[in-house]
Design a protein around this motif. Structure first.
Motif, short mmCIF file in Angstrom:
data_model
loop_
_atom_site.label_atom_id
_atom_site.label_comp_id
_atom_site.label_asym_id
_atom_site.label_seq_id
_atom_site.Cartn_x
_atom_site.Cartn_y
_atom_site.Cartn_z
N LEU A 174 0.83 -1.21 0.00
CA LEU A 174 0.00 0.00 0.00
C LEU A 174 0.86 1.25 0.00
O LEU A 174 0.62 2.20 -0.77
N VAL A 175 1.88 1.26 0.84
CA VAL A 175 2.79 2.41 0.92
C VAL A 175 3.47 2.64 -0.43
O VAL A 175 3.58 3.78 -0.91
N SER A 176 3.93 1.55 -1.06
CA SER A 176 4.58 1.69 -2.36
C SER A 176 3.63 2.23 -3.41
O SER A 176 4.00 3.09 -4.22
N MET A 177 2.38 1.73 -3.41
CA MET A 177 1.40 2.18 -4.38
C MET A 177 1.13 3.67 -4.21
O MET A 177 1.08 4.43 -5.20
N VAL A 178 0.95 4.12 -2.98
CA VAL A 178 0.70 5.54 -2.74
C VAL A 178 1.94 6.36 -3.11
O VAL A 178 1.83 7.49 -3.59
N GLY A 179 3.11 5.77 -2.91
CA GLY A 179 4.34 6.45 -3.34
C GLY A 179 4.34 6.71 -4.84
O GLY A 179 4.76 7.79 -5.30
N PHE A 180 3.86 5.74 -5.61
CA PHE A 180 3.73 5.96 -7.05
C PHE A 180 2.75 7.09 -7.33
O PHE A 180 2.95 7.90 -8.25
N ALA A 181 1.65 7.15 -6.55
CA ALA A 181 0.68 8.24 -6.74
C ALA A 181 1.31 9.59 -6.47
O ALA A 181 1.03 10.57 -7.18
N VAL A 237 0.27 6.23 8.09
CA VAL A 237 0.32 4.77 7.96
C VAL A 237 1.62 4.22 8.52
O VAL A 237 1.64 3.17 9.17
N THR A 238 2.73 4.91 8.28
CA THR A 238 4.03 4.40 8.68
C THR A 238 4.42 4.79 10.10
O THR A 238 5.48 4.38 10.58
N SER A 239 3.57 5.55 10.79
CA SER A 239 3.88 5.94 12.17
C SER A 239 2.81 5.43 13.13
O SER A 239 2.93 4.32 13.69
N ALA A 240 1.72 6.16 13.29
CA ALA A 240 0.69 5.78 14.27
C ALA A 240 0.09 4.41 13.97
O ALA A 240 -0.10 3.59 14.87
N ALA A 277 -3.35 -6.57 -6.84
CA ALA A 277 -4.14 -5.44 -7.35
C ALA A 277 -3.44 -4.12 -7.08
O ALA A 277 -3.42 -3.22 -7.94
N MET A 278 -2.85 -3.97 -5.90
CA MET A 278 -2.17 -2.73 -5.56
C MET A 278 -0.85 -2.61 -6.32
O MET A 278 -0.49 -1.52 -6.78
N GLU A 279 -0.13 -3.71 -6.46
CA GLU A 279 1.11 -3.66 -7.22
C GLU A 279 0.85 -3.28 -8.67
O GLU A 279 1.59 -2.47 -9.27
N ASP A 280 -0.20 -3.84 -9.25
CA ASP A 280 -0.52 -3.55 -10.64
C ASP A 280 -0.93 -2.09 -10.81
O ASP A 280 -0.52 -1.43 -11.77
N ALA A 281 -1.72 -1.57 -9.88
CA ALA A 281 -2.12 -0.17 -9.95
C ALA A 281 -0.91 0.75 -9.87
O ALA A 281 -0.80 1.72 -10.62
N GLY A 282 0.01 0.45 -8.95
CA GLY A 282 1.19 1.28 -8.80
C GLY A 282 2.12 1.20 -9.99
O GLY A 282 2.64 2.21 -10.47
N ASP A 283 2.33 -0.03 -10.49
CA ASP A 283 3.28 -0.24 -11.58
C ASP A 283 2.74 0.22 -12.94
O ASP A 283 3.46 0.81 -13.74
N GLY A 333 -0.75 1.51 -13.50
CA GLY A 333 -1.91 2.39 -13.52
C GLY A 333 -1.55 3.86 -13.61
O GLY A 333 -0.46 4.28 -13.22
N SER A 334 -2.49 4.64 -14.09
CA SER A 334 -2.36 6.09 -14.09
C SER A 334 -2.57 6.62 -12.67
O SER A 334 -2.93 5.86 -11.75
N TYR A 335 -2.36 7.91 -12.50
CA TYR A 335 -2.66 8.54 -11.21
C TYR A 335 -4.11 8.28 -10.81
O TYR A 335 -4.38 7.88 -9.68
N GLY A 336 -5.03 8.43 -11.75
CA GLY A 336 -6.44 8.19 -11.46
C GLY A 336 -6.71 6.75 -11.09
O GLY A 336 -7.53 6.47 -10.20
N GLU A 337 -6.05 5.82 -11.74
CA GLU A 337 -6.26 4.40 -11.43
C GLU A 337 -5.75 4.05 -10.03
O GLU A 337 -6.34 3.23 -9.34
N ILE A 338 -4.65 4.67 -9.63
CA ILE A 338 -4.15 4.43 -8.27
C ILE A 338 -5.16 4.98 -7.25
O ILE A 338 -5.48 4.30 -6.27
N LEU A 339 -5.67 6.18 -7.50
CA LEU A 339 -6.66 6.74 -6.59
C LEU A 339 -7.90 5.86 -6.52
O LEU A 339 -8.46 5.66 -5.44
N ALA A 340 -8.33 5.34 -7.67
CA ALA A 340 -9.53 4.50 -7.71
C ALA A 340 -9.31 3.15 -7.06
O ALA A 340 -10.28 2.45 -6.72
#
Length: 228
Positions: free
Chosen positions: A64-71, A91-94, A128-134, A136-143
């Motif tokens: 998830l963190v990696s996918m959002v990093g791509f976003a 996500v990475t702290s609290a 699904a998250m790896e594919d979106a990040g690798d 997907g477009s910005y919109g696809e990651i958000l979706a």
């Protein structure tokens, strides 16, 4: 992806994200009112089931963190990058601290925390998250991100007035029903609408397909734990 969705053409006056939620239909309702989340809110979920759930959930936090990093990298402006980065910080702290404290309380062995045997649904969520990040477009990651966070806000709001007892129940609800998280989900919804408005028909269809897929995966994920 071959999901039959039509959210590239919302109803008059309906935003893209709301159209995706509507078209998810029974799957959306099943995720937001799942027996697993009801048992969690009531504090009747067996500790072993909660431990199992947290182990599997934690297994895809890194993805998830990696996918959002791509976003962040694909975001159209600094304001969006900053908003997504703030989410990553939480996500990475609290949230990460919550997982570690809960693992300790539930006596989860170190091997299960760091090298768990993944369930089939967990593997599909990761894919699904790896594919979106690798790919997907910005919109696809958000979706891909939006339905997961929106579902968690929805079920947590439904359970917020309850007192489940153990901190690993209560704090999991609190992490997903506080003002900051609610504001992020509303921003994410609006940002997804903006991305869809700027996208062509093919990209909007891809966004809708990713949204629908994540809703079904959330239902399947909860299904694994509520009978335990």
């Amino acid at each position: 992806m071959n999901d039959a969705v039509k959210s590239d053409s919302p109803k008059a006056g309906e935003d893209f994200a709301e159209a995706c939620r509507r078209e998810a239909g029974p799957a959306w309702d099943a995720a937001c009112g799942h027996p697993f989340t009801l048992a969690l809110g009531e504090g009747t979920l067996p500790p072993a089931a909660m431990a199992d759930y947290l182990v599997q959930d934690y297994a895809f936090v890194g993805t998830l963190v990696s996918m959002v990093g791509f976003a962040v990298g694909k975001a159209p402006d600094i304001a969006a990058q900053a908003r997504l980065s703030t989410f990553l910080a939480a996500v990475t702290s609290a949230e990460n601290t919550y997982f570690q404290r809960s693992f300790d309380a539930l006596q989860v062995p170190e091997a299960q925390r760091s090298r768990p045997a993944l369930r089939e649904v967990t593997e599909r969520l990761i894919a699904a998250m790896e594919d979106a990040g690798d790919r997907g477009s910005y919109g696809e990651i958000l979706a891909t991100l939006l339905p997961a966070e929106w579902i968690y806000l929805s079920w947590a709001e439904a359970q917020a007035a309850k007192s489940p007892g153990a901190f690993y129940f209560q704090e999991w609800i609190d992490l997903h029903v506080n003002a900051d998280f609610r504001a992020f989900v509303l921003w994410l919804k609006d940002e997804t609408d903006r991305a869809a408005a700027a996208a062509g028909a093919q990209e909007r269809r891809a966004m809708a397909e990713r949204f629908a897929r994540m809703v079904r995966l959330e239902v399947d994920f909860f299904d694994m734990f509520h009978t335990r």
